[in-house]
Scaffold this motif. Structure first.
Motif, PDB file in Angstrom:
ATOM      1  N   TYR A  73       0.857  -1.183   0.000  1.00 33.65           N
ATOM      2  CA  TYR A  73       0.000   0.000   0.000  1.00 33.65           C
ATOM      3  C   TYR A  73       0.895   1.234   0.000  1.00 33.65           C
ATOM      4  O   TYR A  73       2.004   1.205   0.546  1.00 33.65           O
ATOM      5  CB  TYR A  73      -0.913  -0.005   1.233  1.00 33.65           C
ATOM      6  CG  TYR A  73      -1.627  -1.325   1.422  1.00 33.65           C
ATOM      7  CD1 TYR A  73      -2.889  -1.552   0.867  1.00 33.65           C
ATOM      8  CD2 TYR A  73      -1.005  -2.369   2.123  1.00 33.65           C
ATOM      9  CE1 TYR A  73      -3.517  -2.783   1.013  1.00 33.65           C
ATOM     10  CE2 TYR A  73      -1.628  -3.602   2.260  1.00 33.65           C
ATOM     11  CZ  TYR A  73      -2.878  -3.808   1.710  1.00 33.65           C
ATOM     12  OH  TYR A  73      -3.483  -5.036   1.839  1.00 33.65           O
TER      13      TYR A  73
ATOM     14  N   LYS B  19      -2.213  -2.654  -3.532  1.00 33.74           N
ATOM     15  CA  LYS B  19      -3.665  -2.834  -3.481  1.00 33.74           C
ATOM     16  C   LYS B  19      -4.407  -1.565  -3.065  1.00 33.74           C
ATOM     17  O   LYS B  19      -5.631  -1.499  -3.169  1.00 33.74           O
ATOM     18  CB  LYS B  19      -4.023  -3.963  -2.507  1.00 33.74           C
ATOM     19  CG  LYS B  19      -3.397  -5.306  -2.867  1.00 33.74           C
ATOM     20  CD  LYS B  19      -3.762  -5.740  -4.282  1.00 33.74           C
ATOM     21  CE  LYS B  19      -3.099  -7.068  -4.643  1.00 33.74           C
ATOM     22  NZ  LYS B  19      -3.311  -7.429  -6.061  1.00 33.74           N
ATOM     23  N   GLY B  20      -3.670  -0.567  -2.594  1.00 31.34           N
ATOM     24  CA  GLY B  20      -4.328   0.666  -2.180  1.00 31.34           C
ATOM     25  C   GLY B  20      -3.362   1.826  -2.104  1.00 31.34           C
ATOM     26  O   GLY B  20      -2.176   1.650  -1.801  1.00 31.34           O
TER      27      GLY B  20
ATOM     28  N   LYS C 251      -3.112   3.437 -10.368  1.00 27.97           N
ATOM     29  CA  LYS C 251      -4.402   2.742 -10.337  1.00 27.97           C
ATOM     30  C   LYS C 251      -4.658   2.034 -11.659  1.00 27.97           C
ATOM     31  O   LYS C 251      -5.148   0.889 -11.683  1.00 27.97           O
ATOM     32  CB  LYS C 251      -5.530   3.727 -10.028  1.00 27.97           C
ATOM     33  CG  LYS C 251      -6.900   3.060  -9.959  1.00 27.97           C
ATOM     34  CD  LYS C 251      -7.995   4.027  -9.556  1.00 27.97           C
ATOM     35  CE  LYS C 251      -9.320   3.286  -9.408  1.00 27.97           C
ATOM     36  NZ  LYS C 251     -10.411   4.179  -8.958  1.00 27.97           N
TER      37      LYS C 251
ATOM     38  N   GLU D 234      -4.915  -1.601 -10.754  1.00 26.77           N
ATOM     39  CA  GLU D 234      -6.324  -1.712 -10.354  1.00 26.77           C
ATOM     40  C   GLU D 234      -6.493  -1.602  -8.826  1.00 26.77           C
ATOM     41  O   GLU D 234      -7.429  -2.165  -8.252  1.00 26.77           O
ATOM     42  CB  GLU D 234      -6.940  -3.020 -10.863  1.00 26.77           C
ATOM     43  CG  GLU D 234      -6.931  -3.116 -12.384  1.00 26.77           C
ATOM     44  CD  GLU D 234      -7.611  -4.373 -12.894  1.00 26.77           C
ATOM     45  OE1 GLU D 234      -7.976  -5.234 -12.067  1.00 26.77           O
ATOM     46  OE2 GLU D 234      -7.787  -4.485 -14.123  1.00 26.77           O
ATOM     47  N   CYS D 235      -5.587  -0.865  -8.197  1.00 25.33           N
ATOM     48  CA  CYS D 235      -5.671  -0.672  -6.744  1.00 25.33           C
ATOM     49  C   CYS D 235      -6.785   0.310  -6.389  1.00 25.33           C
ATOM     50  O   CYS D 235      -7.281   1.043  -7.248  1.00 25.33           O
ATOM     51  CB  CYS D 235      -4.341  -0.157  -6.198  1.00 25.33           C
ATOM     52  SG  CYS D 235      -3.918   1.534  -6.717  1.00 25.33           S
ATOM     53  N   LYS D 236      -7.161   0.325  -5.128  1.00 26.86           N
ATOM     54  CA  LYS D 236      -8.152   1.284  -4.627  1.00 26.86           C
ATOM     55  C   LYS D 236      -7.473   2.595  -4.248  1.00 26.86           C
ATOM     56  O   LYS D 236      -6.323   2.612  -3.814  1.00 26.86           O
ATOM     57  CB  LYS D 236      -8.872   0.717  -3.405  1.00 26.86           C
ATOM     58  CG  LYS D 236      -9.912  -0.336  -3.703  1.00 26.86           C
ATOM     59  CD  LYS D 236     -10.677  -0.680  -2.426  1.00 26.86           C
ATOM     60  CE  LYS D 236     -11.810  -1.646  -2.707  1.00 26.86           C
ATOM     61  NZ  LYS D 236     -12.598  -1.935  -1.475  1.00 26.86           N
ATOM     62  N   ILE D 237      -8.226   3.673  -4.387  1.00 26.00           N
ATOM     63  CA  ILE D 237      -7.766   4.985  -3.935  1.00 26.00           C
ATOM     64  C   ILE D 237      -8.574   5.367  -2.702  1.00 26.00           C
ATOM     65  O   ILE D 237      -9.812   5.390  -2.733  1.00 26.00           O
ATOM     66  CB  ILE D 237      -7.942   6.067  -5.012  1.00 26.00           C
ATOM     67  CG1 ILE D 237      -7.222   5.670  -6.304  1.00 26.00           C
ATOM     68  CG2 ILE D 237      -7.444   7.414  -4.491  1.00 26.00           C
ATOM     69  CD1 ILE D 237      -5.715   5.614  -6.208  1.00 26.00           C
ATOM     70  N   TYR D 238      -7.866   5.655  -1.606  1.00 21.11           N
ATOM     71  CA  TYR D 238      -8.463   6.146  -0.368  1.00 21.11           C
ATOM     72  C   TYR D 238      -8.041   7.605  -0.217  1.00 21.11           C
ATOM     73  O   TYR D 238      -6.867   7.944  -0.399  1.00 21.11           O
ATOM     74  CB  TYR D 238      -7.953   5.357   0.836  1.00 21.11           C
ATOM     75  CG  TYR D 238      -8.210   3.870   0.797  1.00 21.11           C
ATOM     76  CD1 TYR D 238      -9.246   3.303   1.541  1.00 21.11           C
ATOM     77  CD2 TYR D 238      -7.387   3.020   0.053  1.00 21.11           C
ATOM     78  CE1 TYR D 238      -9.463   1.927   1.526  1.00 21.11           C
ATOM     79  CE2 TYR D 238      -7.605   1.643   0.035  1.00 21.11           C
ATOM     80  CZ  TYR D 238      -8.642   1.109   0.772  1.00 21.11           C
ATOM     81  OH  TYR D 238      -8.854  -0.249   0.758  1.00 21.11           O
TER      82      TYR D 238
ATOM     83  N   HIS E  49     -10.511   8.649  -9.757  1.00 21.86           N
ATOM     84  CA  HIS E  49     -11.696   8.366  -8.958  1.00 21.86           C
ATOM     85  C   HIS E  49     -11.288   7.832  -7.593  1.00 21.86           C
ATOM     86  O   HIS E  49     -10.409   6.969  -7.488  1.00 21.86           O
ATOM     87  CB  HIS E  49     -12.575   7.344  -9.669  1.00 21.86           C
ATOM     88  CG  HIS E  49     -13.716   6.851  -8.819  1.00 21.86           C
ATOM     89  ND1 HIS E  49     -14.784   7.663  -8.464  1.00 21.86           N
ATOM     90  CD2 HIS E  49     -13.954   5.629  -8.241  1.00 21.86           C
ATOM     91  CE1 HIS E  49     -15.620   6.969  -7.715  1.00 21.86           C
ATOM     92  NE2 HIS E  49     -15.148   5.739  -7.563  1.00 21.86           N
TER      93      HIS E  49
ATOM     94  N   ASP F 126     -12.114   5.598  -4.576  1.00 23.82           N
ATOM     95  CA  ASP F 126     -12.965   4.439  -4.279  1.00 23.82           C
ATOM     96  C   ASP F 126     -13.499   4.475  -2.856  1.00 23.82           C
ATOM     97  O   ASP F 126     -14.622   4.030  -2.594  1.00 23.82           O
ATOM     98  CB  ASP F 126     -12.168   3.145  -4.480  1.00 23.82           C
ATOM     99  CG  ASP F 126     -11.634   3.019  -5.889  1.00 23.82           C
ATOM    100  OD1 ASP F 126     -12.426   2.716  -6.793  1.00 23.82           O
ATOM    101  OD2 ASP F 126     -10.427   3.247  -6.087  1.00 23.82           O
ATOM    102  N   GLU F 127     -12.689   4.981  -1.935  1.00 18.40           N
ATOM    103  CA  GLU F 127     -13.063   4.976  -0.520  1.00 18.40           C
ATOM    104  C   GLU F 127     -12.836   6.360   0.092  1.00 18.40           C
ATOM    105  O   GLU F 127     -11.753   6.657   0.571  1.00 18.40           O
ATOM    106  CB  GLU F 127     -12.238   3.930   0.251  1.00 18.40           C
ATOM    107  CG  GLU F 127     -12.425   2.495  -0.225  1.00 18.40           C
ATOM    108  CD  GLU F 127     -13.761   1.907   0.220  1.00 18.40           C
ATOM    109  OE1 GLU F 127     -14.405   2.503   1.094  1.00 18.40           O
ATOM    110  OE2 GLU F 127     -14.146   0.857  -0.320  1.00 18.40           O
TER     111      GLU F 127
END
Length: 281
Positions: free
Chosen positions: A35, A63-64, A82, A86-90, A123, A125-126
């Motif tokens: 991360y 992953k993030g 990303k 394809e990781c998440k963005i917080y 974008h 995601d969280e």
């Protein structure tokens, strides 16, 4: 550079202009997966990938990405990473509009070479609010802590109760003051200092602090911020008839940071103080 069992520091140098060189500390959290805390400026994915390969990991392990705030040196490579992983963005919920629409950010906070440092919106995601906790995986927990002042929604992230990533919430005393709210900046310094059980304080600038060093840094940061604000107050009272540019120059002279005269971000800091002062005068 390895900081502790789960944290590595990747320093990315970049040019704001042809004459102004800066750097950003990107932090890599390693466990079963990986991360990032902030992503650096556009193009930083290359250095991140190279560092990860040097420790036996790869970019696809990410992953993030946790963004402390929306500014170009923190969010610049987020979209590219990303897209590749394809990781998440917080990110802080209060900063979504600038992260997901960089044109809006540029219109409201133009800086030199903005689109070279941050070329893509991304974008989130969280979206995160103060106090939220995210279980990344077994043995890795992130706790979001609101630390505004440098920006409206700036956040710090506490990892496993012993490491905190502070973004730009801790200004260094010998650097230019960049904030949008003086009172919030002071409050955020107190919040960071009051966190329990922290062994590693990881800012986006400077180096990693222990508790004793943090005490010194926070004291010096507060002194710098208060000296800056007092300079604005004095100039507003003594030079009321001067132009804004003349007053700004005098503020920086009194704050002993005249070398930053003309910097648009320091000008924003002066304006933030000036608004509060004028309400009281």
């Amino acid at each position: 550079m390895r900081i502790n069992e789960h944290v590595h520091l990747i320093r990315k140098e970049f040019w704001v202009t042809s004459k102004v060189k800066r750097y950003i500390n990107i932090y890599l959290i390693t466990g079963k997966n990986c991360y990032l805390i902030d992503s650096g400026v556009a193009g930083s994915e290359t250095e991140i990938a190279e560092y990860m390969e040097s420790i036996g990991r790869c970019l696809n392990d990410i992953k993030g990405i946790f963004l402390t705030h929306s500014h170009p040196d923190h969010a610049g490579a987020a979209a590219a990473i990303k897209r590749l992983t394809e990781c998440k963005i917080y990110a802080p919920c209060m900063e979504l509009s600038w992260i997901e629409n960089i044109q809006k950010q540029f219109e409201e906070r133009p800086i030199p070479n903005f689109y070279q440092l941050l070329s893509e919106s991304v974008h989130v995601d969280e979206p995160l609010c103060d106090g939220e906790k995210i279980q990344l995986e077994n043995g890795l927990m992130i706790h979001a802590v609101a630390t505004p002042g440098h920006s409206h929604g700036s956040m710090s992230f506490v990892l496993n109760s012993n490491t905190v990533f502070t973004g730009d919430a801790i200004p260094t005393a010998d650097d230019l003051p960049i904030f949008i709210d003086f009172e919030e900046s002071i409050k955020s310094l107190d919040i960071i200092y009051s966190l329990d059980k922290i062994e590693y304080y990881c800012p986006a600038w400077d180096h990693v602090y222990n508790k004793e060093k943090l005490k010194e840094v926070v004291k010096n940061s507060k002194t710098m911020l208060c000296r800056f604000k007092e300079s604005v107050i004095q100039v507003e009272r003594e030079f009321a008839e001067q132009t804004e540019d003349e007053k700004n120059k005098e503020v920086l002279r009194r704050a002993e940071i005249l070398q930053f005269c003309g910097n648009p971000l320091v000008k924003k800091s002066i304006e933030a103080c000036r608004k509060r002062v004028r309400k009281k005068l």
